[in-house]
Each structure stands twice: as C-alpha cells, then as structure tokens.
Design an enzyme around this catalytic site. Structure first.
Site, PDB file in Angstrom:
ATOM      1  N   GLY A 197       0.807  -1.220   0.000  1.00  0.00           N
ATOM      2  CA  GLY A 197       0.000   0.000   0.000  1.00  0.00           C
ATOM      3  C   GLY A 197       0.843   1.274   0.000  1.00  0.00           C
ATOM      4  O   GLY A 197       2.077   1.230  -0.105  1.00  0.00           O
ATOM      5  N   ASN A 243      -3.060  -8.686   0.937  1.00  0.00           N
ATOM      6  CA  ASN A 243      -4.045  -9.398   0.104  1.00  0.00           C
ATOM      7  C   ASN A 243      -4.345  -8.642  -1.191  1.00  0.00           C
ATOM      8  O   ASN A 243      -5.204  -9.063  -1.959  1.00  0.00           O
ATOM      9  CB  ASN A 243      -5.335  -9.680   0.892  1.00  0.00           C
ATOM     10  CG  ASN A 243      -6.104  -8.405   1.219  1.00  0.00           C
ATOM     11  OD1 ASN A 243      -5.661  -7.312   0.883  1.00  0.00           O
ATOM     12  ND2 ASN A 243      -7.245  -8.561   1.865  1.00  0.00           N
ATOM     13  N   LEU A 244      -3.677  -7.521  -1.399  1.00  0.00           N
ATOM     14  CA  LEU A 244      -3.806  -6.691  -2.612  1.00  0.00           C
ATOM     15  C   LEU A 244      -5.230  -6.183  -2.823  1.00  0.00           C
ATOM     16  O   LEU A 244      -5.612  -5.844  -3.935  1.00  0.00           O
ATOM     17  CB  LEU A 244      -3.303  -7.442  -3.854  1.00  0.00           C
ATOM     18  CG  LEU A 244      -1.852  -7.952  -3.784  1.00  0.00           C
ATOM     19  CD1 LEU A 244      -1.474  -8.698  -5.081  1.00  0.00           C
ATOM     20  CD2 LEU A 244      -0.871  -6.797  -3.546  1.00  0.00           C
ATOM     21  N   ASN A 289      -6.343  -3.393  -1.894  1.00  0.00           N
ATOM     22  CA  ASN A 289      -6.293  -1.964  -2.235  1.00  0.00           C
ATOM     23  C   ASN A 289      -4.900  -1.579  -2.726  1.00  0.00           C
ATOM     24  O   ASN A 289      -4.424  -0.480  -2.458  1.00  0.00           O
ATOM     25  CB  ASN A 289      -6.679  -1.115  -1.009  1.00  0.00           C
ATOM     26  CG  ASN A 289      -6.984   0.317  -1.391  1.00  0.00           C
ATOM     27  OD1 ASN A 289      -7.616   0.572  -2.426  1.00  0.00           O
ATOM     28  ND2 ASN A 289      -6.536   1.263  -0.575  1.00  0.00           N
ATOM     29  N   PHE A 300       0.386  -2.387   8.772  1.00  0.00           N
ATOM     30  CA  PHE A 300      -0.357  -1.382   8.000  1.00  0.00           C
ATOM     31  C   PHE A 300      -1.689  -1.931   7.467  1.00  0.00           C
ATOM     32  O   PHE A 300      -2.554  -1.147   7.093  1.00  0.00           O
ATOM     33  CB  PHE A 300       0.448  -0.962   6.756  1.00  0.00           C
ATOM     34  CG  PHE A 300       1.726  -0.240   7.031  1.00  0.00           C
ATOM     35  CD1 PHE A 300       1.724   1.069   7.476  1.00  0.00           C
ATOM     36  CD2 PHE A 300       2.956  -0.857   6.816  1.00  0.00           C
ATOM     37  CE1 PHE A 300       2.907   1.749   7.705  1.00  0.00           C
ATOM     38  CE2 PHE A 300       4.151  -0.196   7.044  1.00  0.00           C
ATOM     39  CZ  PHE A 300       4.126   1.110   7.493  1.00  0.00           C
ATOM     40  N   SER A 331      -4.294   6.550  14.003  1.00  0.00           N
ATOM     41  CA  SER A 331      -4.669   7.749  13.255  1.00  0.00           C
ATOM     42  C   SER A 331      -5.089   8.864  14.200  1.00  0.00           C
ATOM     43  O   SER A 331      -5.610   8.604  15.303  1.00  0.00           O
ATOM     44  CB  SER A 331      -5.853   7.399  12.344  1.00  0.00           C
ATOM     45  OG  SER A 331      -6.443   8.554  11.830  1.00  0.00           O
ATOM     46  N   TYR A 372     -14.602   3.220  10.557  1.00  0.00           N
ATOM     47  CA  TYR A 372     -13.156   3.152  10.331  1.00  0.00           C
ATOM     48  C   TYR A 372     -12.414   3.688  11.553  1.00  0.00           C
ATOM     49  O   TYR A 372     -11.493   3.057  12.081  1.00  0.00           O
ATOM     50  CB  TYR A 372     -12.762   3.952   9.079  1.00  0.00           C
ATOM     51  CG  TYR A 372     -11.281   4.261   9.025  1.00  0.00           C
ATOM     52  CD1 TYR A 372     -10.354   3.269   8.734  1.00  0.00           C
ATOM     53  CD2 TYR A 372     -10.804   5.542   9.317  1.00  0.00           C
ATOM     54  CE1 TYR A 372      -8.992   3.540   8.722  1.00  0.00           C
ATOM     55  CE2 TYR A 372      -9.449   5.823   9.303  1.00  0.00           C
ATOM     56  CZ  TYR A 372      -8.545   4.822   9.007  1.00  0.00           C
ATOM     57  OH  TYR A 372      -7.198   5.096   9.010  1.00  0.00           O
ATOM     58  N   LYS A 399      -9.727   1.873  14.598  1.00  0.00           N
ATOM     59  CA  LYS A 399      -8.410   2.331  15.080  1.00  0.00           C
ATOM     60  C   LYS A 399      -8.438   2.489  16.600  1.00  0.00           C
ATOM     61  O   LYS A 399      -7.527   2.049  17.307  1.00  0.00           O
ATOM     62  CB  LYS A 399      -8.037   3.661  14.425  1.00  0.00           C
ATOM     63  CG  LYS A 399      -7.789   3.568  12.930  1.00  0.00           C
ATOM     64  CD  LYS A 399      -6.590   2.705  12.618  1.00  0.00           C
ATOM     65  CE  LYS A 399      -6.416   2.433  11.152  1.00  0.00           C
ATOM     66  NZ  LYS A 399      -5.481   1.357  10.865  1.00  0.00           N
ATOM     67  N   ASN A 408     -11.237  10.433  -1.737  1.00  0.00           N
ATOM     68  CA  ASN A 408     -11.888  11.090  -0.592  1.00  0.00           C
ATOM     69  C   ASN A 408     -11.008  12.187  -0.040  1.00  0.00           C
ATOM     70  O   ASN A 408     -11.486  13.152   0.532  1.00  0.00           O
ATOM     71  CB  ASN A 408     -12.075  10.083   0.561  1.00  0.00           C
ATOM     72  CG  ASN A 408     -13.049   9.004   0.205  1.00  0.00           C
ATOM     73  OD1 ASN A 408     -14.151   9.290  -0.231  1.00  0.00           O
ATOM     74  ND2 ASN A 408     -12.631   7.757   0.366  1.00  0.00           N
TER      75      ASN A 408
END
Ligand code: NAD
Ligand code: UD1
Length: 358
Positions: free
Chosen positions: A10, A32-33, A35, A81, A125, A150, A154, A199
């Site tokens: 990523g 896992n690709l 994204n 990550f 985050s 989301y 975190k 976004n």
C-alpha cells in the site's frame, strides 16, 4: 531486524519498505492486494536495488497463510499497515470494516505470539482524538468520539493492543497516530493510488491538476480558521516512513534494557518499560485547504480550479499535533515542508496519471 510488513504493497507500506532497507533492515511483505498493486513492490525493489522484496499474497485473516509465512521467516517485529481505510465506505459496510481490521489484527497478533514475535508497530490515526480537546494535540489529549466505523476500528485496536501488552509484558507495542500523509517518493515511481473518486484532499488536487477531474470542491469556508477552510497537519509520506524506522528503536532499547546489556548504542533516552508507546506523527504545522491549493499551484505551475461547497459531514475545523514526544524519545522529526509535499505529489501523479494500472 527482519520485519513482517502487513499491507506493505500500500501507500505508506511501500514507502516504509524503502526506508527500512536504507536503514539496514530487511522485510517480508504480507498483503491481500485488496487496495494495492504488486507493481508497487517491483518498483520498491528497483529503488532499493534488490532483485525482489519477499512477498506473500496472504490475507491477515488467513491464520494458516500467516503461520506459513512466519514459519518460513523469522521476524523480529511487525509493522502492521494492513487494513481498510475508506471512511465513507466504512459507514456503508461497518461489518466488513470491523471484521477485516479488528478480526485481521486479532489473528495476526495470535500468530505472532505463537512464533515468539511480540513487537508490533500499529498504524493508528489522528481520528482517535475525535474533535480534539486541545490544539496542538499532544498524546495526553483524551481520545474522543469517532464519527465513523473506520475510526472506531483504530480506537478499538489501540485498546486491544494496550490490553495485550498489559497482560503480557513481553509484548512491545508502539501506536503511531498518523496525521495527514501526502507526497510520494522523490523518484515519482511510487505514490498514492486511490480507487475511484478520491476522498482525501491531495489525491483530489492532483487528479484535478492532471485533468482527470474538473474542479476541486472545497468543503466549507466558514470554519473558525484563518481563511475559513479546514486546517490539517499534512506530513510527507517519506517522513512518515522514517518514523517507523525510528520507532523500531523502542524494540532494540527494550531488549537491551531487559537483557541488561549495558552498552546501549542508541541515542534514545531510556523509555518506560511495560507500557504501550504512543506517538503523534505529524509536523506540528497546520495548513488550510486553500494553503495547500495555493502551494500546489505556486510550486508546480499548474492550475487547480476549485469552488466552495458545503461542509462535509463529520469534518472538524482544525487538527494538528505537537510532535515533541516523538522527537524526544525516538529522535525523529519531520524534515519535509509543504513545498516538498506538493512537488512530490505532483511528480508522482504526472508520471503515473493512471496510477499503477497503466
Ligand atoms: P493502503 O490501502 O494503501 O494500504 C493498506 C494495505 O493493506 C493495502 O495494500 C491493502 O491491500 C492491504 N490490506 C487491507 N486489508 C488486508 C487484509 N485483510 N489482509 C492483508 N492485506 C490487507 O493504505 P495506507 O494509506 O498505506 O494506510 C496504511 C495504514 O495506515 C492503514 O491501516 C490505514 O488505516 C492507516 N492510516 C492511513 C492514513 C492515510 O491517510 N493514508 C491515515 C492514518 C492511518
Ligand atoms: C481523513 C479521514 C480521517 C483520517 C485522516 C488522516 C475522512 C472523512 N477522514 O480526514 O479518518 O484519519 O484523513 O488521513 O476521510 N477536503 C476538501 N475537498 C476534498 C477533500 C478534502 O475540501 O475533496 C478538505 C476536508 O474538508 C479537510 C481537508 O480537506 O478540511 C483534509 O481532508 P482529508 O484529506 O479527507 O483528511 P481529513 O479530513 O483530515
């Protein structure tokens, strides 16, 4: 150290791989690709000058897959990550977000401990502060109410990892609370590659500049900020990457303190034992949306048409940190400024107008 890097294909993971190798570490990537694109890892290998980065297309929820990787590669620590990160999508698909981010992390941590690897750096985050109680935000600022699933993943995962560390002091846990990562590697070979309509501000700006989108919508100009637009702590992704390398010192320091090795080669001051280490990773400077647009136009000499739109639900006026703790304890601070950020974001976008998919 040999580092297990989950989500290493990523945006932030790929940049961190480069800094890890530059600092003499090696890595094993699990992704896992969902994204990301494996081309990013080929380009990372080119930049580093190695034939390839060890890579496994494995989902962190796949216990057997992870077991195999850790059986084959002894890892000293994990930089974690992997996770889903689209705020809007998390509101539409909360189950998927909790299952992927929380379920995946629980499986990862269990497999790690079975293999005696109990050092983890977790990508947290600024979102955990909610509408922050103080500006600039220090790590002592209380966590707040997140406005989306989301953000809650975190916040909850921070608690999960802190509880695991408390119950088993052999664990060393570092929570890095990222502010707003932007920019790209100076080569322009790797960068942020969002799916669909971005976004976040910087990829939207670069897509307008490259002609993929007509104009930027500026979400509100009536905030209590100098020019009325939202203020954030943008940080160059290469600075963010070096923060992870610096954070690895926590593990070497803890190990050397625990083994009473005495001759500690590190510059870090001794860290508290038996506690989770939490750091804000930002520059400490707040820039508005219009500051970013103006810097982009000035530095890159390209036009970025924009118009003022209503506020975006869930946005806060101002968010920037005090990064002093990371400097004092890790010897890390951001080196890049706003001009570097807008230059490198543009350099990546114009060299790769379709991201990795062309
Ligand atoms: P990214 O989407 O580019 O990278 C995340 C990687 O994790 C992707 O390559 C994806 O394929 C992989 N992944 C997702 N779920 C997985 C799973 N179940 N198993 C294996 N791989 C999986 O995102 P990024 O911007 O590089 O962010 C990295 C981390 O930092 C994320 O945890 C994100 O939430 C966090 N973070 C990002 C930002 C930001 O603005 N980019 C800010 C704060 C925190
Ligand atoms: C986003 C995430 C947050 C994450 C943080 C750090 C959302 C809603 N929140 O927040 O969970 O922790 O990144 O990576 O995505 N803006 C515009 N026009 C745009 C896009 C953004 O004006 O098209 C403005 C926003 O209103 C904000 C600023 O630009 O004031 C930054 O926005 P963004 O890049 O989405 O980051 P955050 O809002 O900080």
């Amino acid at each position: 150290m040999n580092i297990l890097v989950t989500g290493g294909a990523g945006f932030i993971g790929s940049h961190t791989l480069i800094e890890l190798y530059k600092a003499g570490h090696t890595a094993v990537v699990v992704d896992n690709l969902s994204n990301s694109n494996p081309v990013a890892l080929q380009r990372v290998a080119e930049i580093i000058g190695v034939p390839e980065i060890p890579f496994y297309k494995v989902d962190i929820r796949d216990r057997e897959g992870l077991e195999k990787v850790l059986a084959e590669h002894r890892c000293d620590a994990c930089i974690h990550f992997a996770g889903l990160k689209a705020v809007g999508e998390s509101v539409e698909k909360p189950w998927e977000y909790y299952e992927n981010n929380i379920g995946g992390t629980l499986t990862l941590v269990d497999v790690m401990r079975r293999h005696g690897c109990k050092n983890i750096i977790f990508s947290s985050s600024a979102t955990v502060y909610g509408d922050p109680a103080e500006i600039p935000i220090t790590e002592n600022c209380p966590k707040g109410q997140c406005t989306n699933p989301y953000g809650w993943t975190k916040s909850m995962l921070e608690q999960v990892l802190m509880d695991i560390q408390k119950a088993d002091p052999e664990w060393n846990v570092v929570l890095l609370r990222y502010f707003n990562p932007v920019g790209a590697h100076a080569s322009g070979r790797i960068g942020e590659n969002p799916n669909g309509i971005p976004n976040n501000l910087m990829p939207y700006i670069t897509q307008v500049a490259v002609g993929k989108r007509q104009e930027l919508g500026v979400f509100g100009n009536d905030y209590p900020t100098p020019d009325g637009t939202g203020v954030r702590d943008y940080i160059h992704v290469v600075d963010l990457a070096t923060a992870h390398v610096a954070a690895l010192k926590v593990f070497s320091e803890q190990c050397s303190v625990l083994s009473e090795a005495g001759a500690n080669q590190l510059n870090t001051k001794h860290l508290a034992l038996n506690t989770t280490h939490i750091y804000n990773i930002g520059t400490g400077h707040g820039y508005s949306v219009l500051d970013m647009v103006k810097a982009f136009v000035r530095v890159n000499g390209v036009d970025v048409p924009y118009s003022i739109k209503p506020r975006r639900a869930g946005d806060i006026a101002t968010c920037y940190c005090n990064p002093a703790k990371a400097k004092a304890e890790l010897g890390w601070e951001a080196k890049y400024g706003i001009d570097d950020m807008v230059r490198d974001s543009w350099n990546w976008q114009r060299q790769n107008p379709e991201g990795y998919s062309e």
